[in-house]
Motif scaffolding. Structure first.
Motif, PDB file in Angstrom:
ATOM      1  N   SER A  63       0.819  -1.206   0.000  1.00 38.71           N
ATOM      2  CA  SER A  63       0.000   0.000   0.000  1.00 38.71           C
ATOM      3  C   SER A  63       0.857   1.261   0.000  1.00 38.71           C
ATOM      4  O   SER A  63       0.458   2.301  -0.562  1.00 38.71           O
ATOM      5  CB  SER A  63      -0.943   0.016   1.206  1.00 38.71           C
ATOM      6  OG  SER A  63      -0.206  -0.012   2.416  1.00 38.71           O
ATOM      7  N   GLU A  77       1.959   1.856  -3.566  1.00 40.76           N
ATOM      8  CA  GLU A  77       0.855   2.420  -4.334  1.00 40.76           C
ATOM      9  C   GLU A  77       0.669   3.899  -3.993  1.00 40.76           C
ATOM     10  O   GLU A  77       0.365   4.715  -4.878  1.00 40.76           O
ATOM     11  CB  GLU A  77      -0.434   1.641  -4.060  1.00 40.76           C
ATOM     12  CG  GLU A  77      -0.434   0.233  -4.625  1.00 40.76           C
ATOM     13  CD  GLU A  77      -0.151   0.197  -6.125  1.00 40.76           C
ATOM     14  OE1 GLU A  77      -0.781   0.994  -6.862  1.00 40.76           O
ATOM     15  OE2 GLU A  77       0.697  -0.609  -6.547  1.00 40.76           O
ATOM     16  N   LYS A 114       3.436   5.908  -5.716  1.00 41.58           N
ATOM     17  CA  LYS A 114       3.142   5.997  -7.154  1.00 41.58           C
ATOM     18  C   LYS A 114       2.077   7.060  -7.417  1.00 41.58           C
ATOM     19  O   LYS A 114       2.190   7.858  -8.360  1.00 41.58           O
ATOM     20  CB  LYS A 114       2.682   4.637  -7.688  1.00 41.58           C
ATOM     21  CG  LYS A 114       3.780   3.608  -7.798  1.00 41.58           C
ATOM     22  CD  LYS A 114       3.228   2.196  -7.952  1.00 41.58           C
ATOM     23  CE  LYS A 114       2.414   1.996  -9.197  1.00 41.58           C
ATOM     24  NZ  LYS A 114       1.980   0.574  -9.343  1.00 41.58           N
ATOM     25  N   SER A 115       1.039   7.049  -6.605  1.00 46.22           N
ATOM     26  CA  SER A 115      -0.042   8.010  -6.784  1.00 46.22           C
ATOM     27  C   SER A 115       0.454   9.443  -6.600  1.00 46.22           C
ATOM     28  O   SER A 115       0.151  10.325  -7.409  1.00 46.22           O
ATOM     29  CB  SER A 115      -1.168   7.719  -5.788  1.00 46.22           C
ATOM     30  OG  SER A 115      -2.203   8.662  -5.896  1.00 46.22           O
TER      31      SER A 115
END
Length: 225
Positions: A16, A19, A22-23
């Motif tokens: 998580s 992620e 990356k976001s």
């Protein structure tokens, strides 16, 4: 004109978090596209790095400090992976991320790795993470607030013997719960040498004859771990 792609190798044992990184990076103001290759422990990270001989494969390497170890290769943390990544990808920017705020640990990372970025996770917001990324892409270095304070604190310690790299490592390992008898598995010193260094550390903290718990307690009291 097509935007340039930044290839990043991210290693964190919490998918998580990757992620999330990356976001956040997808909103960078430099117009870069972000392509991420992920690994979640020391073993998978090492094996992924060994898959290719392309030294330009990654532009950046993001490493969490605390990772499940790869004991067969004696790779116990993101710090160990960073040393491998430096050799494997000599032109890549190394960014270390950690939940640890202990001065000794941060000073050790800065001294041994000299990463292009060093951030304590509790320090940064999405905006600061983006700022760090953009600073590093522009070939400058970035360290977060807690890291700056910790390094300054360590530099102000006058006893250079106490700041010896091996002594710092011993204190860091003890603070992480590693038993004295197991220290030779983590540091390239004989048990007898480790015992002598522990005696030096106890003298510095004025706990001669004390225990490992006394060392850790005094180190914490002085703000070093």
């Amino acid at each position: 004109m097509e935007s340039k792609t930044i290839h990043i190798f991210m290693v964190d044992d919490h998918p998580s978090m990757i992620e999330g990184y990356k976001s956040i990076l997808s909103y960078n103001d430099l117009g870069y596209k972000i392509e991420v290759t992920s690994a979640f422990d020391c073993k998978s990270a090492y094996n992924r790095m060994m898959q290719s001989d392309d030294i330009y494969e990654f532009d950046m390497v993001f490493l969490d400090l605390s990772l499940p170890p790869y004991e067969e290769k004696n790779i116990n943390s993101g710090q160990d992976l960073a040393l491998i990544a430096r050799k494997k990808y000599p032109f890549a920017k190394i960014l270390m991320l950690t939940s640890h705020a202990e001065a000794f640990i941060l000073y050790e990372i800065q001294s041994t790795i000299d990463p292009d970025g060093l951030l304590v996770k509790s320090d940064f917001t999405a905006d600061e993470f983006l700022k760090a990324f953009e600073v590093i892409v522009n070939k400058e270095k970035y360290i977060s607030k807690t890291v700056k304070e910790s390094i300054q604190e360590m530099l102000e310690v006058k006893n250079k013997v106490f700041l010896d790299e091996n002594n710092r490592t011993i204190i860091s390992l003890l603070s992480q719960g590693v038993l004295s008898k197991n220290l030779p598995n983590y540091i390239n010193l004989a048990q007898s040498s480790i015992d002598k260094r522990k005696a030096q550390i106890k003298d510095y903290f004025c706990v001669k004859g004390g225990t490992d718990e006394d060392i850790v307690r005094e180190a914490k009291k002085h703000g070093f771990v």
